[in-house]
Design an enzyme around this catalytic site. Structure first.
Site, short mmCIF file in Angstrom:
data_model
loop_
_atom_site.label_atom_id
_atom_site.label_comp_id
_atom_site.label_asym_id
_atom_site.label_seq_id
_atom_site.Cartn_x
_atom_site.Cartn_y
_atom_site.Cartn_z
N ASN A 232 0.85 -1.19 0.00
CA ASN A 232 0.00 0.00 0.00
C ASN A 232 0.88 1.24 0.00
O ASN A 232 1.38 1.67 1.04
CB ASN A 232 -0.92 -0.01 1.22
N CYS A 235 -2.38 5.25 0.60
CA CYS A 235 -3.42 5.71 1.52
C CYS A 235 -3.34 7.24 1.63
O CYS A 235 -2.30 7.77 2.02
CB CYS A 235 -3.25 5.07 2.89
N ASN A 299 -6.31 3.80 -5.67
CA ASN A 299 -6.75 4.06 -4.31
C ASN A 299 -7.60 5.32 -4.32
O ASN A 299 -7.84 5.93 -5.35
CB ASN A 299 -5.54 4.20 -3.38
N THR A 300 -8.05 5.74 -3.15
CA THR A 300 -8.94 6.89 -3.06
C THR A 300 -8.23 8.20 -3.37
O THR A 300 -7.01 8.30 -3.33
CB THR A 300 -9.57 6.97 -1.66
N CYS A 448 -33.61 19.97 -23.63
CA CYS A 448 -32.61 20.04 -24.70
C CYS A 448 -32.46 21.47 -25.21
O CYS A 448 -31.34 21.95 -25.46
CB CYS A 448 -32.96 19.09 -25.84
N CYS A 452 -29.05 23.61 -24.96
CA CYS A 452 -28.43 24.01 -26.22
C CYS A 452 -28.29 25.52 -26.30
O CYS A 452 -27.25 26.05 -26.71
CB CYS A 452 -29.24 23.49 -27.40
N CYS A 476 -26.06 23.63 -35.64
CA CYS A 476 -25.70 22.43 -34.86
C CYS A 476 -24.27 22.00 -35.17
O CYS A 476 -23.88 21.87 -36.33
CB CYS A 476 -26.65 21.28 -35.16
N CYS A 479 -22.49 18.40 -30.91
CA CYS A 479 -21.84 18.19 -29.61
C CYS A 479 -22.56 17.14 -28.75
O CYS A 479 -21.99 16.54 -27.85
CB CYS A 479 -21.73 19.50 -28.84
N CYS A 486 -31.33 14.78 -22.04
CA CYS A 486 -32.71 14.34 -22.27
C CYS A 486 -33.14 13.33 -21.22
O CYS A 486 -32.52 12.28 -21.07
CB CYS A 486 -32.85 13.72 -23.66
#
Length: 505
Positions: A232, A235, A299-300, A448, A452, A476, A479, A486
């Protein structure tokens, strides 16, 4: 509910609202003896085929007049009961899948494992009784909670959770340290577990303060019957006196301590990496050069969260104070996958076995880690929230997935996603994939349009009568922000066309 158009959305929302009780009263109350709780739990853990398989072809829920299951539902005490009758009827509509006995066994670092699912080094695997229960339920192995030569003094409380809207526990913080059992007690746990469960895999996680301690601990774990040693180095809240994540950020210390552990054992060694670093490959390569056989990651993540705006204290609140701690849970999965990918595409690490962890809750999460090259996976936070029982749907969900796709072994998906992730400069930038709007699914909420216009390219307007979107393809850019927001699943990828040559002059 009762609408197949929105079945998947509605059923997952309702399953997510179930309390997943222990000894659930709904199942006890069902006059038709349906396995209500296990069906809902399977749905919650993305095992839809398994949920359908648990029910007979015809169920009486639609005509049942007692509704005893919902009368017994404990969520009723909070607001309203889970709509169990509707959920059961929706679940029956899913296709039943005949399991084909797909092989989940793996060989990890030369050690045979009955399946890829391990408990990670934490409180969920910290004494004999706990690990024995997990083994009995189907977990293939455990990375036992990190063992040192000292017993730390813990604080209280030491856990806190991050919530968003109605979703609990999307992230989790802990400031817990290594094992609070003595070295002698821990050695006893390992010996008895190996004696009673010889086919299960025991990874002994260790943490020393000096090279001599790393050698000493590795030797003791080997003698106690461990199958693998995990060093380890990561940690996030034990960073003093040569401990924890400060070691994992230092390739020289990683190398020295790995080499020291290697002196004490002939067993495979895993180096557990910290994500609190920009380039994990550097210490990982150092570990492998020094004798590590594999990598465990991640690990965290160092974190501060949940400031109380009345007291300005943060959680976990220890007399009004806290410290930087480790962040885990579903929210860190994308970060973990990024680090896994970086290591599996590094020339010096691509053949090195990786035990993956970080945000794994379901069999699907686990499969994603395997598809990026991990050879087994470790779980903690989901067990802390839901219990060891999640292994049932992890195993069944993985087997059914393999059966549906005609695969005989879980090893067939390992690394399959790696070729799909390429450098950003290699992506196709000469075409646009326009969104496709399914007007039959659209409910006219305008989400939407809002996203947008306020967060995108003003390519949508909302029909005044129906509320449904009308797209201006000239604006448009493909993307797909609309698809992401939605709530009704009414947007998906549509046609891809070449970009027009930009006017010049």
């Amino acid at each position: 509910m009762n609408n197949l158009v929105y079945r998947d959305i509605s059923i997952m929302e309702e399953a997510g609202g179930c309390l997943l009780c222990n000894n659930p009263p709904c199942t006890k109350a069902c006059p038709h003896n349906l396995p209500v709780d296990t069906v809902i739990r399977s749905l919650r853990f993305e095992n839809k085929a398994g949920a359908a398989n648990r029910l007979p072809q015809k169920i009486p829920c639609g005509t049942c007049t007692s509704k005893a299951c919902m009368e017994a539902c404990l969520k009723k005490k909070i607001n309203r009961p889970v709509p169990i009758d509707e959920m059961m009827e929706e679940t029956v509509s899913y296709q039943k899948v005949k399991p084909e006995n797909a092989d989940l066994s793996i060989i990890f670092c030369g050690v045979p494992c009955e399946n890829p699912f391990f408990l990670s080094s934490s409180v969920v695997g910290s004494n004999y009784e706990m690990v024995a229960k997990a083994f009995e339920m189907g977990w293939a192995g455990v990375a036992f909670k990190t063992i040192g030569t000292f017993v730390p003094k813990e604080v209280s409380p030491r856990f806190d959770a991050l919530r968003k809207e109605s979703v609990p526990f999307i992230g989790f913080k802990n400031i817990e340290q290594i094992s609070d059992h003595s070295l002698l007690e821990n050695l006893g746990f390992l010996k008895h577990l190996k004696r009673d469960y010889p086919a299960k895999v025991i990874i002994a996680s260790i943490m020393g303060q000096t090279e001599e301690e790393w050698t000493y601990l590795a030797k003791l774990m080997t003698e106690a019957g461990a199958d693998i040693i995990e060093c380890n180095f990561s940690c996030p809240h034990m960073a003093a006196d040569g401990l924890g994540s400060d070691v994992g950020q230092n390739p020289e210390l990683v190398s020295a301590y790995t080499r020291a552990a290697r002196k004490g054992t002939h067993l495979p060694i895993l180096a557990k990496m910290t994500p609190n670093i920009g380039n994990m490959e550097i210490p990982a390569v150092a570990a492998v050069k020094a004798g590590a056989d594999g990598i465990a990651a991640i690990n965290t993540i160092k974190s501060i969260m949940n400031i109380n705006l009345e007291t300005f204290s943060s959680g976990p609140d220890v007399e009004g104070k806290t410290s930087v701690g480790g962040y885990s849970g579903k929210a860190i999965k994308p970060i973990a996958l990024r680090f896994i990918h970086s290591m599996k595409t590094c020339d010096k690490l691509k053949e090195v076995p990786i035990s993956g962890m970080g945000g794994i809750e379901t069999w699907r999460d686990a499969a994603e880690f395997l598809s990026l090259g991990c050879e087994n996976i470790q779980v903690t936070t989901s067990v802390m929230q839901y219990g060891y029982r999640i292994i049932e749907d992890m195993i069944e969900g993985m087997q059914l997935y393999l059966s549906i796709h005609g695969l005989k072994s879980v090893t067939e998906i390992i690394g399959k996603a790696l070729p799909k992730i390429i450098p950003a400069e290699e992506l196709n930038r000469d075409s646009i994939c326009y969104p496709r709007f399914d007007k039959s699914k659209c409910i006219g909420c305008g989400r939407c349009y809002l996203s947008c216009y306020d967060g995108g390219h003003q390519a949508l307007r909302q029909d005044e009568e129906t509320g449904k979107p009308i797209m201006n393809p000239g604006k448009c850019v493909g993307c797909h922000l609309c698809l992401a927001v939605c709530p009704a699943g009414a947007v998906r990828q549509g046609v891809r066309v070449a970009k027009l040559e930009e006017a010049t002059g």
